[in-house]
Scaffold this active site. Structure first.
Site, short mmCIF file in Angstrom:
data_model
loop_
_atom_site.label_atom_id
_atom_site.label_comp_id
_atom_site.label_asym_id
_atom_site.label_seq_id
_atom_site.Cartn_x
_atom_site.Cartn_y
_atom_site.Cartn_z
N SER A 40 1.00 -1.26 -0.07
CA SER A 40 0.06 0.06 -0.07
C SER A 40 0.96 1.26 -0.03
O SER A 40 1.68 1.38 -1.06
CB SER A 40 -1.09 -0.02 1.15
OG SER A 40 -1.96 0.80 1.02
N ASP A 92 -10.43 -4.03 -5.61
CA ASP A 92 -9.74 -2.99 -4.67
C ASP A 92 -10.22 -1.51 -4.78
O ASP A 92 -10.02 -1.14 -5.80
CB ASP A 92 -8.21 -2.88 -5.04
CG ASP A 92 -7.53 -2.26 -3.68
OD1 ASP A 92 -8.17 -1.46 -3.23
OD2 ASP A 92 -6.17 -2.63 -3.62
N HIS A 141 -8.40 -4.65 -1.30
CA HIS A 141 -6.96 -4.08 -0.77
C HIS A 141 -6.35 -4.94 0.12
O HIS A 141 -5.12 -4.46 0.75
CB HIS A 141 -7.25 -2.66 -0.02
CG HIS A 141 -6.08 -1.90 -0.39
ND1 HIS A 141 -5.18 -1.47 -1.26
CD2 HIS A 141 -5.10 -1.23 0.85
CE1 HIS A 141 -4.28 -0.80 -1.05
NE2 HIS A 141 -4.17 -0.54 0.34
#
Length: 210
Positions: free
Chosen positions: A104, A154, A185
């Protein structure tokens, strides 16, 4: 830049073996990906920095003004700082290979360093990156291996932006592999297995392009 530019964990590995950098996601810290790193590259020395920006108490590597809207000046600052930090550790360790893994926000700073210094890493694993801008690669990514993992649903990192990032990296000469799962995610076992396959040559000590 020095090896102490960031608060970080350093776990020693095999002398002269791989050097692995792990970069946490928003709200994580320097411990978040260490066990994953040890599982993926058991012989590696692991360096895991903590982001130096606080977003309502959550550690990040650079600021943003909204979800998916980056403070580009701060991203530029963070990229210079992180590039120097990584280069200082590489110089100190003189490893057999340099590998980066980010999730991320950690994948985003890792990608930004990759754009700025394409030859710094031999292999990178970008887990759920979001690059909402058109990057410029400062040089060639020829000989660099890159794995991108992503979720088809996502809500933070839309698949079209993931595909666009892969295209940019390939256009820069990178050897890019994409691994998808059907979720969002979150990190799933399939992408961890993909990372193990991707890093198999480094795990067994096979030579990489320097």
């Amino acid at each position: 830049m020095t090896t102490n530019a960031y608060t970080h964990n350093r776990l020693p590995g095999k002398p002269g073996g791989p050097l692995l950098f792990t970069f946490h996601g928003t709200g994580g810290d320097e411990t978040q990906l260490v066990s994953l790193g040890r599982d993926l590259l058991p012989s590696a020395t692991i360096v895991s920095p903590r982001g130096d920006v606080s977003e309502f108490g959550a550690a990040r590597f650079f600021r943003r003004t909204d979800e998916g809207v980056y403070d580009m000046d701060d991203l530029a600052r963070a990229t210079v700082k992180m590039t120097g930090f990584v280069a200082a550790h590489v110089e100190a360790e003189k490893p057999s290979a340099v590998v980066g893994i980010g999730y991320s926000n950690g994948a985003n700073i890792l990608a930004s360093v990759l754009f700025a210094r394409p030859k710094l890493f031999d292999a990178t694993v970008l887990m759920h990156p979001l690059i909402p801008f058109e990057p410029e690669v400062d040089g060639s990514l020829s000989g660099r291996r890159i794995l991108i993992t992503a979720g088809r649903r996502d809500p933070i990192c839309p698949p079209d932006l993931t595909n666009r990032l892969a295209s940019y990296l390939r256009a820069g000469g990178g050897d890019v592999t994409l691994e998808w799962h059907e979720g969002g995610h979150e990190m799933r076992p399939g992408e961890i297995e993909a990372a193990k396959r991707f890093l198999a040559g480094i795990r067994t000590g096979e030579a990489t392009d320097a």
